[in-house]
Design an enzyme around this catalytic site. Structure first.
Site, mmCIF file in Angstrom:
data_model
loop_
_atom_site.group_PDB
_atom_site.id
_atom_site.type_symbol
_atom_site.label_atom_id
_atom_site.label_comp_id
_atom_site.label_asym_id
_atom_site.label_seq_id
_atom_site.Cartn_x
_atom_site.Cartn_y
_atom_site.Cartn_z
ATOM 1 N N LYS A 42 0.850 -1.154 0.004
ATOM 2 C CA LYS A 42 -0.050 -0.126 -0.021
ATOM 3 C C LYS A 42 0.914 1.220 -0.141
ATOM 4 O O LYS A 42 1.426 1.446 0.979
ATOM 5 C CB LYS A 42 -0.888 -0.014 1.208
ATOM 6 C CG LYS A 42 -2.415 0.744 1.113
ATOM 7 C CD LYS A 42 -2.239 2.006 0.872
ATOM 8 C CE LYS A 42 -2.061 2.947 2.137
ATOM 9 N NZ LYS A 42 -1.794 4.298 1.875
ATOM 10 N N GLU B 2 9.520 1.085 10.927
ATOM 11 C CA GLU B 2 10.605 2.076 10.918
ATOM 12 C C GLU B 2 9.865 3.313 10.746
ATOM 13 O O GLU B 2 9.199 3.644 10.118
ATOM 14 C CB GLU B 2 11.447 1.855 9.566
ATOM 15 C CG GLU B 2 12.686 2.412 9.647
ATOM 16 C CD GLU B 2 12.541 3.761 8.643
ATOM 17 O OE1 GLU B 2 12.553 4.896 9.385
ATOM 18 O OE2 GLU B 2 12.819 3.888 7.493
ATOM 19 N N CYS C 35 13.715 10.044 7.001
ATOM 20 C CA CYS C 35 13.623 9.892 8.453
ATOM 21 C C CYS C 35 15.068 9.612 8.968
ATOM 22 O O CYS C 35 15.282 9.779 10.130
ATOM 23 C CB CYS C 35 13.190 8.297 8.585
ATOM 24 S SG CYS C 35 12.726 7.383 7.268
ATOM 25 N N GLU D 281 10.500 15.678 15.362
ATOM 26 C CA GLU D 281 10.973 15.681 13.735
ATOM 27 C C GLU D 281 10.190 16.474 13.369
ATOM 28 O O GLU D 281 8.933 16.384 13.133
ATOM 29 C CB GLU D 281 10.697 14.138 13.181
ATOM 30 C CG GLU D 281 10.952 13.741 11.927
ATOM 31 C CD GLU D 281 10.714 12.154 11.603
ATOM 32 O OE1 GLU D 281 9.583 12.062 11.801
ATOM 33 O OE2 GLU D 281 11.475 11.817 11.159
HETATM 34 P P1 ADP Z 1 2.803 11.051 7.227
HETATM 35 O O1 ADP Z 1 2.257 11.526 8.449
HETATM 36 O O2 ADP Z 1 4.157 11.472 7.066
HETATM 37 O O3 ADP Z 1 1.974 10.921 5.762
HETATM 38 P P2 ADP Z 1 1.828 8.362 7.979
HETATM 39 O O4 ADP Z 1 2.489 7.576 8.904
HETATM 40 O O5 ADP Z 1 0.650 8.857 7.956
HETATM 41 O O6 ADP Z 1 2.964 9.458 7.518
HETATM 42 O O7 ADP Z 1 1.836 7.521 6.627
HETATM 43 C C1 ADP Z 1 2.823 6.347 6.260
HETATM 44 C C2 ADP Z 1 1.657 5.338 5.426
HETATM 45 O O8 ADP Z 1 0.956 4.777 6.395
HETATM 46 C C3 ADP Z 1 1.110 5.888 4.422
HETATM 47 O O9 ADP Z 1 1.307 4.887 3.393
HETATM 48 C C4 ADP Z 1 -0.297 5.952 4.985
HETATM 49 O O10 ADP Z 1 -1.302 5.871 3.970
HETATM 50 C C5 ADP Z 1 -0.271 4.713 5.808
HETATM 51 N N1 ADP Z 1 -1.209 4.943 7.086
HETATM 52 C C6 ADP Z 1 -1.656 6.054 7.334
HETATM 53 N N2 ADP Z 1 -2.768 5.965 8.484
HETATM 54 C C7 ADP Z 1 -2.795 4.580 8.460
HETATM 55 C C8 ADP Z 1 -3.577 3.580 9.383
HETATM 56 N N3 ADP Z 1 -4.558 3.995 10.276
HETATM 57 N N4 ADP Z 1 -3.432 2.490 8.958
HETATM 58 C C9 ADP Z 1 -2.594 1.980 8.017
HETATM 59 N N5 ADP Z 1 -1.918 2.607 7.432
HETATM 60 C C10 ADP Z 1 -1.875 3.938 7.575
#
Ligand code: ADP
Ligand code: MG
Length: 482
Positions: free
Chosen positions: A177, A252, A286, A385
């Site tokens: 994803k 990570e 990161c 961060e």
């Molecule tokens: P950022 O805030 O920098 O966008 P995220 O941790 O939100 O970083 O996003 C990293 C990945 O996690 C993306 O692929 C995002 O779609 C996914 N993501 C965000 N929220 C969820 C969730 N509740 N469950 C699973 N994946 C998620």
């Protein structure tokens, strides 16, 4: 959709070797202009379920093939990525905003991951255990089965190589994803892999929102291993989902890594690398060198040299290949700006601190390279961060204080140590809690061979290097009584 023209079109998901359109899309934006460049499939639980089934169907036959055979397919994927390198690099720049030279380097690294795991899987042997003459014991390493991969937007092409290549090499089949901000190169590499001979279903790319597609993937009972790279906040959710299904997980997460400069350091060598370590990808890395800890005697000299370099950097659209492209989104730019505003009351702003006002930059999400000095360790900008081109500088008076400062955040991903004293470097390296420590450098070898991962809130588990072959397998001890 076709497999060759991906720009400014509608993109379906890649499931079981087929293009799957769930009927709903969301917009993909060019961060350099703020304009919509593509409509991408908004997948949810049904598509995730279909992808997990496709992976499950493909996995036994894929795992039964010899390591050499799987490696051969991975090599052809590497070749296909290299053959499409320029197209992929432009797509990566368009989607993420990063400078073209960086995108080209990232695509080359993505290809190398497939080569690296094609090679290492052929030399990934099991063990025997000497239980005595009455037993014959072998320890085999088996793939988990179906692996789920949730990746961020900052290095989509590299992340596909890093997380998918070792999973496939070891005989897993994958559901990926991508982040909602950047899906175009992961999709394209998915199609290239299929054309290169990867069986349908072995690598599925399901686009969608984190709370929909991402949550459906991380909680799916058909997933046998989860790999997540992203924020600490979402990492916690992924960890909970993995705990619920009792599956192993690699997370990570963020970082607030420090370059530590001791008084005897070679500054001509250090300053350009320190600058690059925070400027690369506009600080949206990161492992960025986000903090600069300097021994008192060098304080002013380093501050002035870094500030001068920052002022000389070019900011612009990635396709023009400047030093810094835009940040990924308006939301990210606003977040960086808010943290920088907080920083103004916590420390001394040396240079930068705002969005540049150059011609042609108004639509995009640009931010100037920014340096803060005399940043107290308890300041928000020293602890959080920022994920932007913002470097925070703190002087120290001895090596004990440096070690304490380096380790003084909730994160522990990378550290850089600059000194001509080999013993001092070694001692300090052992004291810092970080997954990687570089001495008189920052980053090495394109990042492929060295195991990578965090301590503390930077996460746990390891990807990259030979280590990932262990992460993507589990042992089976087979004991035969003779
Ligand atoms: P950022 O805030 O920098 O966008 P995220 O941790 O939100 O970083 O996003 C990293 C990945 O996690 C993306 O692929 C995002 O779609 C996914 N993501 C965000 N929220 C969820 C969730 N509740 N469950 C699973 N994946 C998620
Ligand atoms: Mg995008």
């Amino acid at each position: 959709m076709t497999t060759t023209t991906i720009e400014r079109t509608r993109h379906a998901a890649l499931i079981g070797g087929e293009s799957v359109d769930p009927g709903m899309t969301f917009d993909d934006v060019d961060p350099a202009t703020g304009e919509v460049i593509a409509e991408v499939a908004r997948c949810g639980p049904p598509e995730i379920d279909a992808a997990v089934r496709a992976a499950r169907g493909a996995q036994p036959a894929w795992a039964e093939r010899s390591a050499a055979d799987r490696g051969g397919v991975l090599r052809r994927i590497a070749d296909a990525i290299r053959a499409a390198a320029e197209e992929l690099a432009r797509l990566e720049t368009l989607d993420t905003g990063k400078p073209l030279a960086q995108a080209r380097a990232d695509v080359a690294v993505a290809a190398r991951y497939f080569d690296f795991y094609a090679g290492t899987i052929e030399a990934f042997y099991g063990d025997t255990v000497p239980l005595g003459s009455e037993f014959f014991v072998v320890i085999e390493r088996e793939p988990h089965g179906v692996t789920g991969h949730i990746i961020p937007w900052n290095y989509p092409a590299q992340m596909v190589g890093r997380t998918i290549a070792p999973a496939l090499a070891t005989g897993n089949c994958c559901v990926l994803k991508p982040a909602e901000e950047a899906q175009l190169t992961p999709l394209r590499i998915g199609w290239l892999a299929l054309e290169a001979g990867l069986p349908a279903g072995a690598f599925n790319v399901v686009t969608g929102f984190g709370e929909e597609a991402g949550a459906a993937l991380s909680s799916h009972p058909g997933i046998d291993h989860l790999s997540f790279t992203g924020s600490t906040e979402v990492g916690r959710l992924i960890g909970k989902a993995a705990a619920e299904n009792i599956v192993p997980v690699t997370v990570e997460l963020g970082g607030k890594s420090a370059n530590i400069v001791l008084a005897d350091a070679d500054l001509d060598r250090a300053v350009p690398v320190i600058t690059r370590s925070i400027i690369q990808n506009a600080g949206q890395t990161c492992s960025a060198g986000a903090r600069l800890l300097v021994e008192q005697s060098l304080h002013e000299r380093i501050r002035d040299e870094v500030a001068e370099r920052f002022r000389g950097l070019t900011v612009g659209p990635g396709l023009d290949d400047p030093d810094l492209g835009p940040l990924i989104s308006a939301r990210q730019r606003d977040r960086v700006a808010a943290l920088v505003d907080t920083g103004r009351s916590e420390a001394t702003l040396v240079t930068g601190g705002a969005a540049p006002d150059g011609a042609g930059l108004t639509g995009g999400f640009f931010f100037e390279p920014t340096l803060f000095d005399d940043v107290p360790p308890e300041a928000t900008i020293a602890r959080e961060e920022i994920f932007g081109p913002v470097l925070v500088m703190t002087p120290f008076s001895d090596v004990d204080e440096a070690a304490e400062l380096a380790d003084g955040t909730d994160y522990g991903l990378v550290a850089g140590i600059w000194t001509r004293d080999v013993s001092a470097a070694h001692r300090l390296a052992r004291r810092v809690r970080a997954g990687q420590v570089f001495v008189n450098g920052y980053g090495a070898g394109g990042g492929i061979e060295l195991p990578f991962g965090g301590w503390k809130n930077s996460g746990h588990g390891r990807e990259k290097g030979y280590e990932a072959l262990h992460s993507y397998t589990r042992t089976k001890a087979i004991a035969i009584s003779l």
